[in-house]
Design a protein around this motif. Structure first.
Motif, PDB file in Angstrom:
ATOM      1  N   GLU A   1     -11.423  29.420 -78.077  1.00  0.00           N
ATOM      2  CA  GLU A   1     -10.699  28.366 -78.789  1.00  0.00           C
ATOM      3  C   GLU A   1      -9.441  28.948 -79.436  1.00  0.00           C
ATOM      4  O   GLU A   1      -9.468  30.048 -79.995  1.00  0.00           O
ATOM      5  N   GLY A   2      -8.341  28.205 -79.324  1.00  0.00           N
ATOM      6  CA  GLY A   2      -7.086  28.685 -79.901  1.00  0.00           C
ATOM      7  C   GLY A   2      -6.220  29.464 -78.943  1.00  0.00           C
ATOM      8  O   GLY A   2      -5.049  29.734 -79.225  1.00  0.00           O
ATOM      9  N   ALA A   3      -6.749  29.813 -77.800  1.00  0.00           N
ATOM     10  CA  ALA A   3      -5.986  30.600 -76.822  1.00  0.00           C
ATOM     11  C   ALA A   3      -4.938  29.731 -76.126  1.00  0.00           C
ATOM     12  O   ALA A   3      -5.002  28.507 -76.145  1.00  0.00           O
ATOM     13  N   THR A   4      -4.002  30.411 -75.520  1.00  0.00           N
ATOM     14  CA  THR A   4      -3.015  29.750 -74.664  1.00  0.00           C
ATOM     15  C   THR A   4      -3.372  30.073 -73.224  1.00  0.00           C
ATOM     16  O   THR A   4      -3.641  31.226 -72.891  1.00  0.00           O
TER      17      THR A   4
ATOM     18  N   ARG B   1       0.556  19.870 -77.203  1.00  0.00           N
ATOM     19  CA  ARG B   1       0.192  21.243 -76.860  1.00  0.00           C
ATOM     20  C   ARG B   1       0.346  21.534 -75.370  1.00  0.00           C
ATOM     21  O   ARG B   1       0.088  22.666 -74.939  1.00  0.00           O
TER      22      ARG B   1
ATOM     23  N   ARG C   1      -1.440  25.177 -75.108  1.00  0.00           N
ATOM     24  CA  ARG C   1      -1.420  26.044 -76.294  1.00  0.00           C
ATOM     25  C   ARG C   1      -2.531  25.647 -77.251  1.00  0.00           C
ATOM     26  O   ARG C   1      -2.973  24.479 -77.267  1.00  0.00           O
ATOM     27  N   ASP C   2      -2.963  26.598 -78.061  1.00  0.00           N
ATOM     28  CA  ASP C   2      -3.959  26.327 -79.100  1.00  0.00           C
ATOM     29  C   ASP C   2      -5.115  25.491 -78.517  1.00  0.00           C
ATOM     30  O   ASP C   2      -5.413  24.384 -78.986  1.00  0.00           O
ATOM     31  N   SER C   3      -5.726  26.006 -77.493  1.00  0.00           N
ATOM     32  CA  SER C   3      -6.738  25.231 -76.768  1.00  0.00           C
ATOM     33  C   SER C   3      -7.905  24.835 -77.666  1.00  0.00           C
ATOM     34  O   SER C   3      -8.318  25.578 -78.563  1.00  0.00           O
ATOM     35  N   LYS C   4      -8.408  23.633 -77.417  1.00  0.00           N
ATOM     36  CA  LYS C   4      -9.535  23.061 -78.164  1.00  0.00           C
ATOM     37  C   LYS C   4     -10.761  22.986 -77.262  1.00  0.00           C
ATOM     38  O   LYS C   4     -10.642  22.979 -76.036  1.00  0.00           O
TER      39      LYS C   4
ATOM     40  N   ASP D   1     -10.641  20.439 -74.660  1.00  0.00           N
ATOM     41  CA  ASP D   1      -9.778  20.620 -73.483  1.00  0.00           C
ATOM     42  C   ASP D   1     -10.590  21.052 -72.261  1.00  0.00           C
ATOM     43  O   ASP D   1     -10.065  21.095 -71.145  1.00  0.00           O
TER      44      ASP D   1
END
Lengths: 119, 112
Positions: free
Chosen positions: B15-18, B59, B76-79, B82
């Protein structure tokens, strides 16, 4: 966005029977509807393009006598899988397009799909 | 060669990765490009169109390289939400009407 419904959501039938799937555009008139099939872990494959009031155009390799398509109104298209066999088991998805002459591409809105299992 | 090719993944990211996906298409005359999202056992839903100049929606950033015939999607900022399969879709308008050609999809799994 536009809503497309599809019924039934899933169906299990015996080999040799025919199954009809309905695709309806609920809040717009769809000049064109598309029928797709998706096998597990594969991409959606277009089976046929259906225009209201005219015969459907089938993709290469899709048997028109096996997959009967009727697009009798601007809000309804049906796909009938005749004499279904286990290899016809798949996820069938329809989409509907509203024609806007000012737009060279008109978004397709997808139905939720019908999962067909033939025993 | 497939008309639209994608790496099937899965891509497992925290989580949070791009994360970025690429897709290549074979028909150089293709006119319209899209990214769709498909959740397990559900229908595909339009995520965003891809324009020649590149475009961003929150994002998500999509880019098109016509010379190399590839399309990219950056998240960006993956949840966690996603997590899905991302389908690259091409519409070869010339002679193809409004038919869409789908890639097999790239599976993304976002983890805690």
């Amino acid at each position: 966005g536009a809503v497309v419904s599809q019924h039934p959501s899933w169906v299990i039938c015996k080999s040799g029977t025919s199954v009809k799937i309905e695709c309806r555009s609920l809040d717009f008139q769809a000049t064109t509807m598309f029928w797709y099939r998706q096998f597990p872990k594969q991409s959606l494959m277009l089976m046929a393009t259906s225009n209201e009031g005219s015969k459907a155009t089938y993709e290469q390799g899709v048997e028109k006598d096996k997959f009967l398509i009727n697009h009798a109104s601007l809000t309804l298209s049906t796909l009938t899988v005749t004499s279904a066999h286990p290899e016809d088991s798949s996820f069938y998805i329809c989409s509907a397009r509203y024609h806007d002459r000012g737009n060279s591409y008109n978004e397709q809105f997808f139905g939720p799909g019908t999962r067909l299992t033939v025993l | 060669r497939k008309e639209v090719e994608q790496d099937p993944g899965p891509f497992n990211v925290p989580e949070g990765a791009t994360v970025a996906f690429n897709c290549t298409y074979s028909n150089s005359a293709s006119q319209s490009f899209f990214w769709y999202r498909q959740d397990c056992r559900k229908e595909p839903k339009l995520l965003m169109s891809v324009y020649s100049s590149g475009n961003e929606d929150g994002r998500f950033t999509a880019q098109l390289n016509r010379a190399s015939q590839y399309i990219s999607l950056l998240i960006r900022d993956s949840k966690l939400s996603d997590s899905a399969t991302y389908l690259c879709v091409v519409n070869p308008l010339t002679g193809g009407g409004n038919k869409l050609t789908f890639g097999t999809g790239t599976q993304l799994k976002v983890e805690l």
